[in-house]
Design a protein around this motif. Structure first.
Motif, PDB file in Angstrom:
ATOM      1  N   ASN A   1      27.112  32.837  26.423  1.00 16.17           N
ATOM      2  CA  ASN A   1      27.649  34.416  26.501  1.00 16.17           C
ATOM      3  C   ASN A   1      27.843  34.741  27.949  1.00 16.17           C
ATOM      4  N   LEU A   2      26.766  34.070  28.895  1.00 17.25           N
ATOM      5  CA  LEU A   2      26.820  34.177  30.208  1.00 17.25           C
ATOM      6  C   LEU A   2      28.184  33.405  30.707  1.00 17.25           C
ATOM      7  N   ASP A   3      28.410  32.286  30.072  1.00 15.26           N
ATOM      8  CA  ASP A   3      29.575  31.702  30.895  1.00 15.26           C
ATOM      9  C   ASP A   3      30.894  32.411  30.461  1.00 15.26           C
ATOM     10  N   LYS A   4      30.712  32.868  29.175  1.00 12.38           N
ATOM     11  CA  LYS A   4      32.041  33.760  28.894  1.00 12.38           C
ATOM     12  C   LYS A   4      32.069  34.943  29.794  1.00 12.38           C
ATOM     13  N   LYS A   5      30.948  35.718  30.158  1.00 19.30           N
ATOM     14  CA  LYS A   5      31.167  37.001  30.826  1.00 19.30           C
ATOM     15  C   LYS A   5      31.457  36.689  32.194  1.00 19.30           C
ATOM     16  N   LEU A   6      31.062  35.216  32.782  1.00 23.00           N
ATOM     17  CA  LEU A   6      31.502  34.878  34.142  1.00 23.00           C
ATOM     18  C   LEU A   6      33.041  34.700  34.173  1.00 23.00           C
ATOM     19  N   GLU A   7      33.397  34.150  33.053  1.00 24.49           N
ATOM     20  CA  GLU A   7      34.836  33.706  33.035  1.00 24.49           C
ATOM     21  C   GLU A   7      35.672  35.115  32.984  1.00 24.49           C
ATOM     22  N   GLU A   8      35.216  36.074  32.259  1.00 21.35           N
ATOM     23  CA  GLU A   8      35.843  37.458  31.949  1.00 21.35           C
ATOM     24  C   GLU A   8      35.723  38.187  33.702  1.00 21.35           C
ATOM     25  N   LEU A   9      34.606  38.078  34.338  1.00 17.07           N
ATOM     26  CA  LEU A   9      34.598  38.577  35.446  1.00 17.07           C
ATOM     27  C   LEU A   9      35.266  38.018  36.518  1.00 17.07           C
ATOM     28  N   ASP A  10      35.673  36.766  36.500  1.00 13.86           N
ATOM     29  CA  ASP A  10      36.354  35.963  37.399  1.00 13.86           C
ATOM     30  C   ASP A  10      38.147  36.517  37.203  1.00 13.86           C
ATOM     31  N   ARG A  11      38.284  36.671  35.613  1.00 12.05           N
ATOM     32  CA  ARG A  11      39.719  37.012  35.472  1.00 12.05           C
ATOM     33  C   ARG A  11      39.840  38.433  36.124  1.00 12.05           C
ATOM     34  N   ARG A  12      38.906  39.263  35.682  1.00 12.67           N
ATOM     35  CA  ARG A  12      38.867  40.798  36.181  1.00 12.67           C
ATOM     36  C   ARG A  12      39.183  40.704  37.627  1.00 12.67           C
ATOM     37  N   GLN A  13      38.271  39.998  38.396  1.00 11.19           N
ATOM     38  CA  GLN A  13      38.422  39.748  39.772  1.00 11.19           C
ATOM     39  C   GLN A  13      39.739  39.381  40.254  1.00 11.19           C
ATOM     40  N   GLU A  14      40.351  38.344  39.631  1.00  9.64           N
ATOM     41  CA  GLU A  14      41.735  38.001  39.972  1.00  9.64           C
ATOM     42  C   GLU A  14      42.917  39.069  39.981  1.00  9.64           C
ATOM     43  N   ASN A  15      42.594  39.818  38.706  1.00  7.48           N
ATOM     44  CA  ASN A  15      43.414  40.881  38.458  1.00  7.48           C
ATOM     45  C   ASN A  15      43.155  42.080  39.543  1.00  7.48           C
ATOM     46  N   VAL A  16      42.017  42.547  40.049  1.00  4.70           N
ATOM     47  CA  VAL A  16      41.650  43.290  40.981  1.00  4.70           C
ATOM     48  C   VAL A  16      42.412  43.041  42.077  1.00  4.70           C
ATOM     49  N   ARG A  17      42.114  41.733  42.707  1.00  5.72           N
ATOM     50  CA  ARG A  17      42.982  41.273  43.805  1.00  5.72           C
ATOM     51  C   ARG A  17      44.581  41.586  43.642  1.00  5.72           C
ATOM     52  N   LYS A  18      45.078  41.159  42.566  1.00  2.00           N
ATOM     53  CA  LYS A  18      46.525  41.486  42.502  1.00  2.00           C
ATOM     54  C   LYS A  18      46.953  42.863  42.686  1.00  2.00           C
ATOM     55  N   SER A  19      45.902  43.678  41.973  1.00  2.00           N
ATOM     56  CA  SER A  19      46.268  45.201  42.101  1.00  2.00           C
ATOM     57  C   SER A  19      45.939  45.641  43.603  1.00  2.00           C
ATOM     58  N   GLU A  20      45.056  45.145  44.172  1.00  2.00           N
ATOM     59  CA  GLU A  20      44.653  45.676  45.477  1.00  2.00           C
ATOM     60  C   GLU A  20      45.958  45.193  46.405  1.00  2.00           C
ATOM     61  N   ASP A  21      46.733  43.983  46.238  1.00  2.00           N
ATOM     62  CA  ASP A  21      47.818  43.632  46.911  1.00  2.00           C
ATOM     63  C   ASP A  21      49.005  44.560  46.642  1.00  2.00           C
ATOM     64  N   GLU A  22      49.113  45.056  45.334  1.00  2.00           N
ATOM     65  CA  GLU A  22      50.336  45.914  44.901  1.00  2.00           C
ATOM     66  C   GLU A  22      49.892  47.087  45.607  1.00  2.00           C
ATOM     67  N   ILE A  23      48.785  47.803  45.400  1.00  3.77           N
ATOM     68  CA  ILE A  23      48.258  49.090  45.969  1.00  3.77           C
ATOM     69  C   ILE A  23      48.559  48.939  47.688  1.00  3.77           C
ATOM     70  N   GLU A  24      48.382  48.191  48.176  1.00  4.24           N
ATOM     71  CA  GLU A  24      48.564  47.886  49.745  1.00  4.24           C
ATOM     72  C   GLU A  24      49.889  47.657  50.226  1.00  4.24           C
ATOM     73  N   LYS A  25      50.996  47.182  49.205  1.00  4.91           N
ATOM     74  CA  LYS A  25      52.284  47.271  49.218  1.00  4.91           C
ATOM     75  C   LYS A  25      52.695  48.525  49.165  1.00  4.91           C
ATOM     76  N   LEU A  26      52.326  49.273  47.956  1.00  3.69           N
ATOM     77  CA  LEU A  26      52.833  50.414  47.949  1.00  3.69           C
ATOM     78  C   LEU A  26      52.392  51.585  48.976  1.00  3.69           C
ATOM     79  N   LYS A  27      51.162  51.406  49.495  1.00  2.36           N
ATOM     80  CA  LYS A  27      50.814  52.152  50.754  1.00  2.36           C
ATOM     81  C   LYS A  27      51.866  52.073  51.969  1.00  2.36           C
ATOM     82  N   ASN A  28      52.135  50.856  52.094  1.00  2.00           N
ATOM     83  CA  ASN A  28      53.093  50.582  53.256  1.00  2.00           C
ATOM     84  C   ASN A  28      54.228  51.318  52.946  1.00  2.00           C
ATOM     85  N   GLU A  29      54.927  51.172  51.776  1.00  2.00           N
ATOM     86  CA  GLU A  29      56.095  51.761  51.354  1.00  2.00           C
ATOM     87  C   GLU A  29      56.024  53.116  51.545  1.00  2.00           C
TER      88      GLU A  29
END
Length: 502
Positions: free
Chosen positions: A86-114
């Protein structure tokens, strides 16, 4: 011969008879021993069989217990494996979410600049159209907004201030009046006696003595100036030290009552009066502490507290003032949920420094805090006593309570005496403080200096400025004047429109 043969025959028969008996006994003993051995063998066989059965049962029980432990261990191992998965599954899920957050932050920063680019272009266009810079446009907008909502702001400020005052005054007035109603004490406090009445003028001569020896001995022993010719029928005692003054008073009373007045007797009586006064001082301090219910006060503090019995402040006895304050402080502290013991203790000893102001340099409340720390009083008590005047910031609820009750006890009608000249001077100073501001038309100090009414020129002072003026006057009064209690500042702005019908 025959007797000899018979004797020999008897001996032979006896010997063989004994042999037979001995053999019989030996055989009987052997039989008994054999029976005991057989019996012991049977018992041993039983014990061995039982031990064997017990060992077999114990072995079976241990095998069963070991089997149970193995089962529990397998279950625990399975739970740990499941949890790890279960812990391994949760860590994998957190890694996926963190990757999605990083992508969202990049998009938000791009929108802010625009958005920044768009706002900058819009701002440049607006500045070209309006021919105003950003700062100039903001200033103009603020002026227009202030003009539109000025009256609403004035009304809102007044409404909020009135509501806060009503609630605060109602609650504080209820607490203070309840405490004052529960506290009953003399309105005018007892004063320290500084003069002694004589039954006849002849006693003055005896007190002076031949060539002034008696009065000189009295003054030397007590450290008090004795004036015998200024007031008919009275002897006036003058000294900066109230304790010395009281010793001199008691000594004179004992000498007049005894009738024997000479230098040797004077020294003896003064020593006796000093010993009596020391006991009275300690007793007065203990009585005051007992009256307000404060225990554990160091004996040095008790003595200084007792000395306050012979000190006055504006005609108010300092010890009575302290006891009254302790009672009121306890009531208010109880209402507010503060520490009742600290409040009472601090109020009782807040003026302790007044017993030493003629001996030590510094303000009396600073001396109070220093002495309390020196003699081991609690730090909270020393702080509250030291902070009961405005030159030291109050850091606790108990210190604020001491300030309030000090003002209550000192400012109630008749508590203190003040000359008409000093009273008039304080009223004039109060009006002059208010008149020092611009835009003032008239100023009146009323309610014995507890309130000042300031009438302003309506064309020079608007409503918002009137609020600020009231605060400024109050601050200046606090920083430039000394007064008990509080002073209410009323700034009144009145606009009149007058026209004549002809």
């Amino acid at each position: 011969m025959i007797e000899g043969i018979l004797t020999v025959a008897g001996l032979v028969i006896g010997f063989f008879g004994n042999q037979l008996i001995t053999k019989k006994r030996i055989k009987t003993s052997e039989n008994l021993a054999k029976n005991e051995v057989d019996k012991a063998k049977k018992e041993a066989d039983k014990i061995i069989n039982k031990a064997h059965q017990d060992s077999i049962k114990l072995l079976e029980d241990s095998k069963e217990e070991d089997q149970k432990r193995r089962i529990e261990s397998q279950k625990l191992e399975k739970r740990l494996i499941d949890r790890q998965e279960n812990l391994d599954k949760k860590l994998e899920e957190l890694d996926r979410r963190q990757e999605n957050v990083r992508k969202s932050e990049d998009e938000i920063e791009k929108l802010k600049n625009e958005i920044r680019d768009i706002r900058l272009k819009q701002q440049e266009k607006l500045e070209k159209i309006s021919k105003l810079s950003k700062t100039e446009a903001a200033q103009k907008l603020m002026e227009m907004t202030e003009k539109d909502i000025r009256n609403d702001l004035v009304g809102l400020v007044n409404k909020l201030q009135n509501e806060a005052k009503e609630l605060a005054e109602e609650h504080s007035a209820l607490i203070i009046t309840t405490a004052m109603e529960r506290m009953s004490s003399e309105v005018t406090a007892e004063r320290t006696i500084t003069s002694l009445k004589l039954e006849d003028e002849e006693m003055k001569g005896r007190i002076i003595g031949k060539e002034g020896r008696n009065i000189q001995a009295l003054q030397k022993a007590t450290g008090v100036d004795i004036l015998v010719d200024d007031t008919p029928g009275y002897i006036v005692l003058s000294s900066f030290d109230p304790i010395r003054r009281e010793v001199a008073r008691q000594s004179l009373e004992m000498l007049i009552k005894d009738g024997r007045i000479h230098p040797g007797r004077i020294e003896e009586v003064v020593a006796k009066a000093q010993a009596n006064l020391d006991k009275e001082i300690v007793r007065a301090g203990e009585d005051a502490a007992r009256e307000v219910g404060v225990v554990g006060i160091p004996k040095e503090v008790i003595r200084l507290l007792g000395e306050l019995k012979y000190r006055t402040s504006y005609g108010q006895n300092v010890l009575k003032h302290s006891v009254e304050m302790a009672h009121i402080a306890g009531m208010i502290a109880e209402e507010l949920g503060a520490d009742v013991k600290i409040a009472k203790y601090s109020a009782l000893v807040h003026d302790l420094g007044k017993a030493l102001t003629h001996k030590m340099e510094g303000k009396h409340h600073h001396i109070s805090g220093e002495m309390l720390r020196k003699y081991g009083a609690p730090e909270a008590v020393a702080q509250a006593a030291e902070q009961h005047h405005d030159d030291v910031e109050a850091t606790s609820v108990e210190a604020l309570i001491i300030r309030v009750v000090d003002a209550i006890s000192a400012s109630r009608p008749g508590a203190r005496n003040i000359s008409a000249e000093n009273f008039g001077e304080r009223m004039r100073d109060l009006e002059n403080v208010a008149n020092s501001f611009k835009g003032i038309e008239k100023t009146y100090a009323i309610s014995a200096g507890r309130e000042i009414r300031v009438f302003v020129k309506p064309e020079s002072i608007d409503d918002l400025s009137a609020i600020k003026l009231a605060r400024d006057i109050a601050v200046k009064i606090e920083s430039t004047m000394q007064y008990p209690g509080t002073i209410k500042v009323n700034v009144i702005r009145e606009t009149r429109a007058i026209e004549f019908a002809k």
